[in-house]
Design a protein around this motif. Structure first.
Motif, PDB file in Angstrom:
ATOM      1  N   LEU A  64      36.167  31.276  39.717  1.00 31.98           N
ATOM      2  CA  LEU A  64      35.987  32.042  38.358  1.00 31.98           C
ATOM      3  C   LEU A  64      37.321  32.707  38.596  1.00 31.98           C
ATOM      4  N   PRO A  65      36.919  33.301  37.019  1.00 34.16           N
ATOM      5  CA  PRO A  65      38.082  34.011  36.340  1.00 34.16           C
ATOM      6  C   PRO A  65      38.403  35.258  37.006  1.00 34.16           C
ATOM      7  N   GLU A  66      40.059  35.698  36.978  1.00 40.78           N
ATOM      8  CA  GLU A  66      40.513  36.885  37.672  1.00 40.78           C
ATOM      9  C   GLU A  66      39.982  38.157  37.322  1.00 40.78           C
ATOM     10  N   GLN A  67      39.947  39.096  37.629  1.00 41.84           N
ATOM     11  CA  GLN A  67      39.640  40.761  36.949  1.00 41.84           C
ATOM     12  C   GLN A  67      40.734  40.248  35.461  1.00 41.84           C
ATOM     13  N   LYS A  68      42.114  40.400  35.608  1.00 46.20           N
ATOM     14  CA  LYS A  68      42.925  39.940  33.827  1.00 46.20           C
ATOM     15  C   LYS A  68      42.083  39.243  32.962  1.00 46.20           C
TER      16      LYS A  68
END
Length: 186
Positions: A64-68
């Motif tokens: 999944l996409p990272e926090q940034k």
């Protein structure tokens, strides 16, 4: 290929931190978190350790996409700019320009009584990002919440209208001026 629940992805987005990396298993639709620290890895079962050691090489797991990548600062800024009350808007935007913008923004939300409103806004933005991610990765998804279903219908309607505008030919093609319309153009 099993469908993933949008709400599970949103929950993963909300729980992102530097110690765990979320993945979606394309086969089961399950969201799993891989520990990034050795201490957390040591607490996993033997089967989990085996999966996690090869997870980036396993085709059924997609990160999944990272926090940034979620760009939460942009979400806060958009929320502040969409706030109707100009005084509140100014305070929220000012908080984002200070040191520790996340902490200051949250403090302003609390002081202004906007925490629940912002959390709902953020949740829906995360749901939209989850939908987009699923579509980009050809992951089937399902939605339990009626509120998210309604929100997705609005998004789909906006996308349909945007597509219509892209396809619309606004050229006049072979338009010719006819003398009988002279009075109309004077």
């Amino acid at each position: 290929m099993a469908a993933v629940w949008i709400e599970d992805i949103v929950e993963a987005f909300e729980d992102l931190n530097a110690n765990w990396k979320p993945y979606v298993n394309k086969e089961s639709g399950e969201v799993v978190f891989m520990p990034l620290s050795q201490q957390d890895m040591d607490e996993c079962s033997k089967e989990e350790k085996e999966i996690f050691s090869n997870i980036d090489n396993l085709s059924e797991y997609i990160p999944l996409p990272e926090q940034k990548e979620l760009r939460e600062f942009d979400i806060m800024e958009e929320y502040a700019q969409e706030t109707i009350n100009k005084g509140m808007q100014k305070r929220l935007l000012s908080a984002l320009r200070m040191n520790k913008p996340f902490r200051n923004f949250r403090a302003q939300l609390r002081l202004l009584g906007l925490e629940d409103d912002y959390n709902q806004y953020r949740y829906m933005i995360f749901a939209s990002k989850a939908r987009t991610w699923c579509l980009q990765h050809a992951i089937p998804f399902q939605v339990e919440s009626d509120e998210i279903k309604d929100y997705f219908k609005e998004i789909e309607e906006d996308e349909r209208k945007e597509k219509e505008l892209e396809d619309f030919d606004d050229s006049f093609g072979e338009f010719t001026y006819e003398e009988e319309y002279d009075d109309y153009f004077e």
